[in-house]
Design a protein around this motif. Structure first.
Motif, PDB file in Angstrom:
ATOM      1  N   ALA A  33     -15.084   0.887  16.771  1.00 50.20           N
ATOM      2  CA  ALA A  33     -15.182  -0.065  15.654  1.00 50.20           C
ATOM      3  C   ALA A  33     -14.650  -1.432  16.078  1.00 50.20           C
ATOM      4  O   ALA A  33     -15.237  -2.468  15.753  1.00 50.20           O
ATOM      5  CB  ALA A  33     -14.414   0.450  14.447  1.00 50.20           C
ATOM      6  N   GLN A  34     -13.559  -1.441  16.824  1.00 52.89           N
ATOM      7  CA  GLN A  34     -12.999  -2.709  17.316  1.00 52.89           C
ATOM      8  C   GLN A  34     -13.974  -3.396  18.267  1.00 52.89           C
ATOM      9  O   GLN A  34     -14.207  -4.596  18.179  1.00 52.89           O
ATOM     10  CB  GLN A  34     -11.656  -2.468  18.005  1.00 52.89           C
ATOM     11  N   GLN A  35     -14.561  -2.635  19.174  1.00 57.53           N
ATOM     12  CA  GLN A  35     -15.534  -3.206  20.120  1.00 57.53           C
ATOM     13  C   GLN A  35     -16.761  -3.746  19.392  1.00 57.53           C
ATOM     14  O   GLN A  35     -17.254  -4.816  19.722  1.00 57.53           O
ATOM     15  CB  GLN A  35     -15.947  -2.160  21.158  1.00 57.53           C
ATOM     16  N   PHE A  36     -17.249  -3.001  18.406  1.00 60.80           N
ATOM     17  CA  PHE A  36     -18.440  -3.423  17.666  1.00 60.80           C
ATOM     18  C   PHE A  36     -18.174  -4.681  16.855  1.00 60.80           C
ATOM     19  O   PHE A  36     -19.099  -5.449  16.585  1.00 60.80           O
ATOM     20  CB  PHE A  36     -18.923  -2.298  16.748  1.00 60.80           C
ATOM     21  N   SER A  37     -16.946  -4.892  16.422  1.00 61.54           N
ATOM     22  CA  SER A  37     -16.647  -6.072  15.609  1.00 61.54           C
ATOM     23  C   SER A  37     -16.976  -7.362  16.353  1.00 61.54           C
ATOM     24  O   SER A  37     -17.284  -8.373  15.737  1.00 61.54           O
ATOM     25  CB  SER A  37     -15.186  -6.056  15.153  1.00 61.54           C
ATOM     26  N   ASN A  38     -16.953  -7.312  17.681  1.00 61.62           N
ATOM     27  CA  ASN A  38     -17.321  -8.491  18.475  1.00 61.62           C
ATOM     28  C   ASN A  38     -18.835  -8.679  18.555  1.00 61.62           C
ATOM     29  O   ASN A  38     -19.314  -9.802  18.606  1.00 61.62           O
ATOM     30  CB  ASN A  38     -16.765  -8.368  19.900  1.00 61.62           C
ATOM     31  N   PHE A  39     -19.576  -7.587  18.585  1.00 57.54           N
ATOM     32  CA  PHE A  39     -21.027  -7.649  18.761  1.00 57.54           C
ATOM     33  C   PHE A  39     -21.790  -7.690  17.444  1.00 57.54           C
ATOM     34  O   PHE A  39     -22.812  -8.347  17.336  1.00 57.54           O
ATOM     35  CB  PHE A  39     -21.515  -6.447  19.588  1.00 57.54           C
TER      36      PHE A  39
END
Length: 144
Positions: free
Chosen positions: A68-74
């Protein structure tokens, strides 16, 4: 392009249901209950009603948090699902799930469900599926 009803006729149905655990249980204890108690109790009924495939997609909170943290950037506008698991059925027809749910033995399979599952948050999806990339690496159902 979406396939029409005639093209889908006779294809298996994919039926999924998301589950959230009751808050008094840990994710690990909840999954242990599903795998060790619920699944063994349900299997004879699934076989009786000719369920083609049954699988459990487990979504551990630590893994979800990282992704979820990684996706928040993309994809900052995307919501990230917070359920504990998805139960996936492949059925010969929609009638199969109706037969399972209406079988008197199903009540026995679900006897502990309210202790473990927050059924008020369940989400059901049903539809047809088409594979395009198999685990073997083979590409299928794609026009060349």
């Amino acid at each position: 392009m979406a396939e029409n009803s005639e093209q889908q006729a006779g294809k298996p149905i994919k039926y999924t249901i998301t589950h959230h655990r009751q808050p008094k249980h840990t994710h690990e204890a909840f999954i242990k209950w599903i795998v060790e108690d619920h699944v063994p109790a349900a299997m004879p009924l699934f076989k009786k009603h000719k369920v083609l495939n049954y699988s459990l997609f487990v979504t551990p909170p630590p893994l979800n948090a990282v992704v979820a943290q990684q996706f928040s950037n993309f994809r900052p506008t995307w919501d990230f699902a917070d359920y504990d698991c998805v139960i996936e059925y492949i059925l010969p027809s929609l009638e199969t799930i109706t037969n399972v749910l209406s079988d008197p033995e199903w009540a026995e399979v679900l006897k502990d469900q309210d202790e473990w599952v927050d059924t008020s948050r369940a989400l059901v999806s049903v539809g047809h599926f088409t594979p395009y990339l198999l685990e073997s690496g083979e590409v299928v159902n794609v026009k060349k």
